[in-house]
Design a protein around this motif. Structure first.
Motif, short mmCIF file in Angstrom:
data_model
loop_
_atom_site.label_atom_id
_atom_site.label_comp_id
_atom_site.label_asym_id
_atom_site.label_seq_id
_atom_site.Cartn_x
_atom_site.Cartn_y
_atom_site.Cartn_z
N ILE A 65 3.41 15.25 5.02
CA ILE A 65 3.12 16.09 3.87
C ILE A 65 2.01 15.52 2.98
CG2 ILE A 65 5.44 17.07 3.85
CD1 ILE A 65 5.91 15.41 1.24
N ALA A 66 1.58 14.29 3.23
CA ALA A 66 0.45 13.74 2.48
C ALA A 66 -0.89 14.21 3.04
CB ALA A 66 0.50 12.21 2.49
N ASP A 67 -0.87 14.86 4.21
CA ASP A 67 -2.09 15.28 4.89
C ASP A 67 -2.30 16.78 4.68
OD1 ASP A 67 -3.76 16.42 7.03
OD2 ASP A 67 -3.71 14.41 7.90
N PRO A 68 -3.37 17.19 3.98
CA PRO A 68 -3.55 18.61 3.66
C PRO A 68 -3.66 19.50 4.89
CG PRO A 68 -5.51 17.34 3.06
CD PRO A 68 -4.44 16.35 3.39
N ALA A 92 11.03 15.34 1.49
CA ALA A 92 10.37 14.19 2.13
C ALA A 92 10.00 13.15 1.08
CB ALA A 92 9.12 14.65 2.89
N GLY A 93 10.26 11.89 1.39
CA GLY A 93 9.93 10.85 0.44
C GLY A 93 10.01 9.47 1.07
N VAL A 94 9.33 8.51 0.45
CA VAL A 94 9.38 7.12 0.88
C VAL A 94 9.66 6.25 -0.34
CG1 VAL A 94 7.83 7.46 2.84
CG2 VAL A 94 6.89 6.80 0.62
N MET A 95 10.14 5.04 -0.08
CA MET A 95 10.46 4.12 -1.18
C MET A 95 10.15 2.70 -0.76
SD MET A 95 14.18 3.32 -2.94
CE MET A 95 14.51 5.02 -3.39
N ALA A 96 9.60 1.94 -1.67
CA ALA A 96 9.41 0.50 -1.50
C ALA A 96 9.56 -0.11 -2.89
CB ALA A 96 8.05 0.19 -0.91
N LEU A 97 10.38 -1.13 -3.00
CA LEU A 97 10.68 -1.72 -4.30
C LEU A 97 9.92 -3.02 -4.50
CD1 LEU A 97 14.55 -1.16 -4.44
CD2 LEU A 97 12.70 0.40 -5.10
N ALA A 98 9.33 -3.16 -5.68
CA ALA A 98 8.63 -4.40 -6.03
C ALA A 98 8.31 -4.37 -7.52
CB ALA A 98 7.32 -4.55 -5.25
N PRO A 99 8.31 -5.53 -8.18
CA PRO A 99 7.90 -5.56 -9.58
C PRO A 99 6.45 -5.08 -9.74
CG PRO A 99 8.96 -7.62 -8.96
CD PRO A 99 8.73 -6.85 -7.70
N ARG A 104 1.46 -4.69 -5.68
CA ARG A 104 1.44 -4.31 -4.26
C ARG A 104 0.83 -2.91 -4.12
NH1 ARG A 104 7.38 -6.19 -2.27
NH2 ARG A 104 7.10 -4.35 -0.96
N LEU A 105 -0.51 -2.89 -4.16
CA LEU A 105 -1.23 -1.62 -4.21
C LEU A 105 -1.03 -0.79 -2.96
CD1 LEU A 105 -2.97 -0.10 -6.21
CD2 LEU A 105 -4.99 -1.11 -5.12
N ALA A 106 -0.90 -1.41 -1.81
CA ALA A 106 -0.71 -0.66 -0.57
C ALA A 106 0.60 0.13 -0.62
CB ALA A 106 -0.72 -1.59 0.64
N ASP A 107 1.66 -0.51 -1.14
CA ASP A 107 2.94 0.19 -1.29
C ASP A 107 2.83 1.31 -2.32
OD1 ASP A 107 4.28 -1.28 0.60
OD2 ASP A 107 5.14 -2.70 -0.83
N PHE A 108 2.15 1.01 -3.43
CA PHE A 108 1.96 2.03 -4.46
C PHE A 108 1.24 3.26 -3.90
CE2 PHE A 108 -0.54 4.08 -7.78
CZ PHE A 108 0.40 4.29 -8.78
N ASP A 109 0.16 3.02 -3.17
CA ASP A 109 -0.62 4.13 -2.62
C ASP A 109 0.19 4.94 -1.62
OD1 ASP A 109 -2.81 3.42 -4.14
OD2 ASP A 109 -3.86 2.38 -2.52
N ARG A 110 1.02 4.26 -0.82
CA ARG A 110 1.85 4.97 0.18
C ARG A 110 2.90 5.82 -0.51
NH1 ARG A 110 6.60 3.59 3.17
NH2 ARG A 110 6.70 1.59 2.10
N ILE A 111 3.52 5.29 -1.56
CA ILE A 111 4.55 6.03 -2.29
C ILE A 111 3.93 7.25 -2.98
CG2 ILE A 111 6.07 5.92 -4.30
CD1 ILE A 111 6.62 2.98 -3.46
N VAL A 112 2.80 7.05 -3.63
CA VAL A 112 2.15 8.16 -4.33
C VAL A 112 1.65 9.20 -3.32
CG1 VAL A 112 0.16 8.80 -5.74
CG2 VAL A 112 1.58 6.84 -6.39
N ALA A 113 1.15 8.76 -2.18
CA ALA A 113 0.62 9.69 -1.18
C ALA A 113 1.69 10.66 -0.70
CB ALA A 113 0.04 8.92 0.00
N THR A 114 2.87 10.14 -0.40
CA THR A 114 3.94 11.01 0.10
C THR A 114 4.68 11.69 -1.04
OG1 THR A 114 4.27 9.69 2.10
CG2 THR A 114 6.09 11.08 1.40
N ASN A 115 5.12 10.92 -2.03
CA ASN A 115 6.04 11.45 -3.04
C ASN A 115 5.36 12.33 -4.09
OD1 ASN A 115 7.74 9.81 -1.61
ND2 ASN A 115 8.33 8.52 -3.31
N VAL A 161 6.18 14.47 -10.13
CA VAL A 161 6.78 15.65 -9.49
C VAL A 161 7.46 16.53 -10.53
CG1 VAL A 161 8.56 16.43 -7.88
CG2 VAL A 161 7.07 14.52 -7.25
N GLU A 162 8.19 15.92 -11.46
CA GLU A 162 8.85 16.71 -12.49
C GLU A 162 7.84 17.47 -13.35
OE1 GLU A 162 11.78 14.58 -14.71
OE2 GLU A 162 12.90 13.96 -12.92
#
Length: 246
Positions: A65-68, A92-99, A104-115, A161-162
């Protein structure tokens, strides 16, 4: 029921967890189901087979769903298969936890891309494709309110999303279409349980007045309410299905 008369629902992320439960519940309520999945075809096929075994109609449709382009193809497949769309549940959603300080920009980008980006794409297509009187439902999270450490990226995306839901509810004015979000509390899914210790899980249970984790079926029932006739006056809202978690 003849295909042209049957209501049609799309559930993204429907191969497992909350999305799977939503797909099974909506099928039980009489919808034909587009069972979207990102990569696990076998799990999506199992959902389709389960629906078919009870006399329902379903089709597994792959799309990230991140791919138009893939989202456009997903909605095109539904249009070509059924010629209508009545309910969209974006699970559909993904999650990765970190302070946040870990950066952790790669995780941030992946979460924002999908969610968030994914929700933006799905909701936009849903607004164009949904039949008059249809229902659009997005999945948020109650952790926005609890602001637990480690959830910064996930909360940021779901808060977005909200915001999208509240705006889209006004943009589809005049068509009888409702747009809402459901914000689950802790639900016993693979996504939630992964990486958590028994002690961490026990803390989540203790924080909820009902003293249990939610089940995917709890959330599916809430989706069914918003998708059904009794939810028709609920619009532009975030429904926190979380057992009383504050």
């Amino acid at each position: 029921m003849h295909t042209k008369e049957q209501r049609v629902a799309l559930v993204t992320g429907a191969s497992r967890g909350i999305g799977r439960a939503i797909a099974l519940r909506l099928a039980r309520d009489g919808y034909a189901l587009a069972v979207n999945y990102a990569g696990n075809r076998a799990a999506a096929d199992e959902v389709v087979a389960t629906i078919a075994a009870t006399g329902g109609r379903a089709l597994a449709v792959q799309a990230d769903i991140a791919d138009p382009d893939q989202v456009a193809a997903l909605f095109a497949t539904i249009r070509e298969t059924w010629g209508r769309l009545d309910v969209v549940a974006n699970s559909a959603g993904v999650m990765a936890l970190a302070p946040i300080a870990d950066g952790r920009l790669a995780d941030f980008d992946r979460i924002v891309a999908t969610n968030l980006r994914g929700a933006y794409l799905v909701l936009g297509h849903a607004a164009r494709a949904i039949a008059d009187g249809g229902r659009i439902i997005a999945l948020s999270t109650s952790v926005i309110g609890t602001a637990l450490p480690g959830y910064g990226a996930y909360i940021a995306a779901k808060a977005g999303v909200e915001g999208l839901v509240r705006v889209l509810a006004k943009e589809v004015r005049g068509r009888g279409v409702t747009v809402n979000a459901i914000a689950p509390g802790p639900v016993a899914t693979e996504l939630f349980l992964d990486g958590k210790t028994e002690e961490q899980i026990a803390r989540h249970v203790a924080a909820t007045p009902l003293e249990r984790l939610g089940t995917p079926e709890d959330i599916a029932g809430t989706v069914a309410f918003l998708a059904g006739p009794d939810g028709g006056w609920v619009n532009g809202q975030v429904l926190r299905a979380n057992g009383g978690l504050v």
